[in-house]
Scaffold this motif. Structure first.
Motif, PDB file in Angstrom:
ATOM      1  N   ILE A  14      97.076  10.808   4.026  1.00 12.77           N
ATOM      2  CA  ILE A  14      96.304   9.645   3.160  1.00 12.77           C
ATOM      3  C   ILE A  14      95.161  10.239   2.496  1.00 12.77           C
ATOM      4  O   ILE A  14      95.075   9.776   1.054  1.00 12.77           O
ATOM      5  CB  ILE A  14      95.999   8.597   4.150  1.00 12.77           C
ATOM      6  N   ASP A  32      88.040  18.885   5.783  1.00 17.52           N
ATOM      7  CA  ASP A  32      89.250  19.074   6.606  1.00 17.52           C
ATOM      8  C   ASP A  32      89.245  20.331   7.154  1.00 17.52           C
ATOM      9  O   ASP A  32      88.838  21.306   6.654  1.00 17.52           O
ATOM     10  CB  ASP A  32      90.647  18.832   5.803  1.00 17.52           C
ATOM     11  N   LEU A  36      95.974  19.824  10.896  1.00 17.87           N
ATOM     12  CA  LEU A  36      97.105  19.149  10.376  1.00 17.87           C
ATOM     13  C   LEU A  36      97.142  19.170   8.784  1.00 17.87           C
ATOM     14  O   LEU A  36      98.510  18.948   8.247  1.00 17.87           O
ATOM     15  CB  LEU A  36      97.687  17.538  10.824  1.00 17.87           C
ATOM     16  N   ASP A  52      84.851  21.213  10.214  1.00 24.61           N
ATOM     17  CA  ASP A  52      85.263  20.103  11.146  1.00 24.61           C
ATOM     18  C   ASP A  52      84.238  18.906  11.076  1.00 24.61           C
ATOM     19  O   ASP A  52      82.988  19.351  11.097  1.00 24.61           O
ATOM     20  CB  ASP A  52      85.036  21.205  12.573  1.00 24.61           C
ATOM     21  N   ALA A  53      84.585  17.841  11.202  1.00 22.67           N
ATOM     22  CA  ALA A  53      83.874  16.551  10.878  1.00 22.67           C
ATOM     23  C   ALA A  53      83.078  16.491  12.318  1.00 22.67           C
ATOM     24  O   ALA A  53      82.158  15.693  12.203  1.00 22.67           O
ATOM     25  CB  ALA A  53      84.691  15.544  10.627  1.00 22.67           C
ATOM     26  N   SER A  76      95.626  11.838  14.834  1.00 16.71           N
ATOM     27  CA  SER A  76      96.239  10.769  13.988  1.00 16.71           C
ATOM     28  C   SER A  76      97.698  10.222  14.474  1.00 16.71           C
ATOM     29  O   SER A  76      98.034   9.515  13.651  1.00 16.71           O
ATOM     30  CB  SER A  76      96.425  11.287  12.639  1.00 16.71           C
ATOM     31  N   ASN A  92      88.072  14.686  19.869  1.00 10.93           N
ATOM     32  CA  ASN A  92      88.087  15.008  18.299  1.00 10.93           C
ATOM     33  C   ASN A  92      87.976  13.791  17.486  1.00 10.93           C
ATOM     34  O   ASN A  92      87.190  13.602  16.823  1.00 10.93           O
ATOM     35  CB  ASN A  92      89.421  15.671  17.898  1.00 10.93           C
ATOM     36  N   TYR A 140      95.882   6.893  21.562  1.00 10.72           N
ATOM     37  CA  TYR A 140      95.704   6.665  20.026  1.00 10.72           C
ATOM     38  C   TYR A 140      94.938   5.564  19.743  1.00 10.72           C
ATOM     39  O   TYR A 140      93.852   5.370  19.034  1.00 10.72           O
ATOM     40  CB  TYR A 140      96.775   6.873  19.267  1.00 10.72           C
ATOM     41  N   LYS A 144      90.968   4.140  18.026  1.00  8.36           N
ATOM     42  CA  LYS A 144      90.704   3.294  16.904  1.00  8.36           C
ATOM     43  C   LYS A 144      90.031   1.937  17.284  1.00  8.36           C
ATOM     44  O   LYS A 144      89.176   1.365  16.612  1.00  8.36           O
ATOM     45  CB  LYS A 144      91.925   3.009  16.199  1.00  8.36           C
ATOM     46  N   LYS A 179     102.319  17.413   8.667  1.00 12.18           N
ATOM     47  CA  LYS A 179     102.339  16.696   9.831  1.00 12.18           C
ATOM     48  C   LYS A 179     103.642  16.802  10.692  1.00 12.18           C
ATOM     49  O   LYS A 179     103.645  16.305  11.886  1.00 12.18           O
ATOM     50  CB  LYS A 179     102.296  14.951   9.668  1.00 12.18           C
TER      51      LYS A 179
END
Ligand SMILES: NC(=O)c1ccc[n+]([C@@H]2O[C@H](COP(=O)([O-])OP(=O)(O)OC[C@H]3O[C@@H](n4cnc5c(N)ncnc54)[C@H](O)[C@@H]3O)[C@@H](O)[C@H]2O)c1
Length: 323
Positions: A14, A32, A36, A52-53, A76, A92, A140, A144, A179
């Motif tokens: 995305i 990024d 992935l 790395d964020a 993700s 992460n 996952y 969120k 991915k």
């Protein structure tokens, strides 16, 4: 001057579509760690930082001042949290979210946009509405859910930064090869046919999803960045408001690729938390942001088939983990 936007997870599926489609509107920096993503997904004119964020020093390499941060980095999909992925998946996702949010505020950003997910809704009654009670069925989705709560609290403490979450439905489109087995089922079925393999369907194929083209997702995110009225803390569905079954998807791909080979049906191996069917209510995002999905499933599948990258799909696994 163009608004400056930091996109974390910018070389991912995305993220790269957002960057490529918006390079004329915004001055974009894509961050990024290539866990992935694939830097080749990005148009060469986009500024890309490999980092790395979760690390402040890597975020700081992207720049000091931003108008908005779009946070898409993270672990993700649900299967990535299984077995050995459990701890790393949580660390992460949660650490990158908190780090990027704090960085965004200190970099003067007025908006922090982030990816949530329709997985939060599980098997809720349809159509899925933002104000429904949600009970995440997998790790996952829990991450969120945590994002949404954290964002709400952060915006209360620091109202100078708006926090806007998007419950993406089932997003498909180009740039998903990196991915591999975690890619959307539409990509995986197209890649299977391109490799002369029968797509594998779990169960009857009557399960259905709100398949949303990534161009529409990008359009929704862009509307939120450009929206001038205050939004505060908000969560929006981004979908089409419609759905298609996996059997419908296979028929659409067979037509687009001129193939008659039928899929292989196997018993559903996913015992816990399998989502049988979803489609979204998109009234909220339509009324507040003026969002309107514009890419039909037929068109989206045809575009993806026309833009197949055989050299990239050879590298991907063919084991579908998305059901
Ligand atoms: N694709 C969908 O259908 C869908 C649906 C709902 C929600 N989402 C969410 O949207 C976001 C983007 O999804 P996507 O489909 O583009 O997935 P993706 O895996 O292609 O993109 C995520 C990107 O983030 C990068 N990344 C991961 N951890 C990082 C870190 N710590 N620092 C920097 N980069 C990091 C990865 O390398 C990858 O390029 C994710 O948060 C995902 O959970 C996607």
């Amino acid at each position: 001057m163009k608004p400056r936007i930091l996109v974390t997870g910018g070389a991912g599926f995305i993220g790269s579509n957002f960057c490529n489609l918006n390079q004329d509107k915004f001055e974009i920096v894509a961050l990024d760690n290539l866990f992935l993503g694939d830097a080749e997904n990005l148009d060469s004119k986009i500024k890309f930082i490999q980092g790395d964020a979760c690390k402040l020093e890597d975020l700081e390499k992207c720049g000091k001042q931003f108008d908005a941060v779009l946070h898409l980095a993270g672990t993700s999909s649900a299967p990535m949290f299984m077995e050995d992925g459990f701890v790393d998946g949580y660390v992460n996702s949660i650490e990158s979210f908190c780090r990027a949010l704090e960085f965004a505020r200190k970099a003067g950003a007025k908006k922090f946009l982030y990816a949530s997910t329709s997985s939060l809704y599980g098997n809720n009654p349809l159509p899925l509405l933002e104000d429904q009670h949600v009970h995440p069925l997998n790790h996952y989705a829990v991450t969120k859910f945590a994002y949404e709560h954290c964002a709400e609290c952060y915006n209360r403490v620091y109202p100078e930064i708006e926090t806007i979450g998007f419950r993406f439905m089932s997003v498909y489109g180009p740039n998903e090869e990196a991915k591999g087995a975690y890619a959307n089922i539409i990509s995986q079925f197209i890649w299977d046919y391109a490799r002369d393999k029968a797509p594998i369907i779990y169960g009857t194929g009557e399960q259905f999803r709100d398949f949303t083209n990534v161009k529409d997702v990008v359009a929704g995110l862009t509307l939120a960045i450009q929206h001038e009225k205050p939004l505060g803390n908000e969560v929006f569905n981004i979908g089409t408001g419609n759905s298609a079954s996996l059997n419908d998807i296979v028929k659409g791909i067979q037509k687009a690729m001129n193939i008659t080979q039928e899929p292989e049906y196997i018993p559903n191996p996913v015992k816990e938390g399998y989502i049988h069917g979803q489609h979204s209510d998109i009234n909220k995002i339509s009324e507040i942001l003026g969002y309107k999905p514009s890419v039909s499933l037929e068109q989206g599948i045809a575009d993806q088939v026309a833009n197949l990258r055989p050299e990239k799909i050879r590298k991907t696994s063919s084991d579908n983990l998305r059901g």
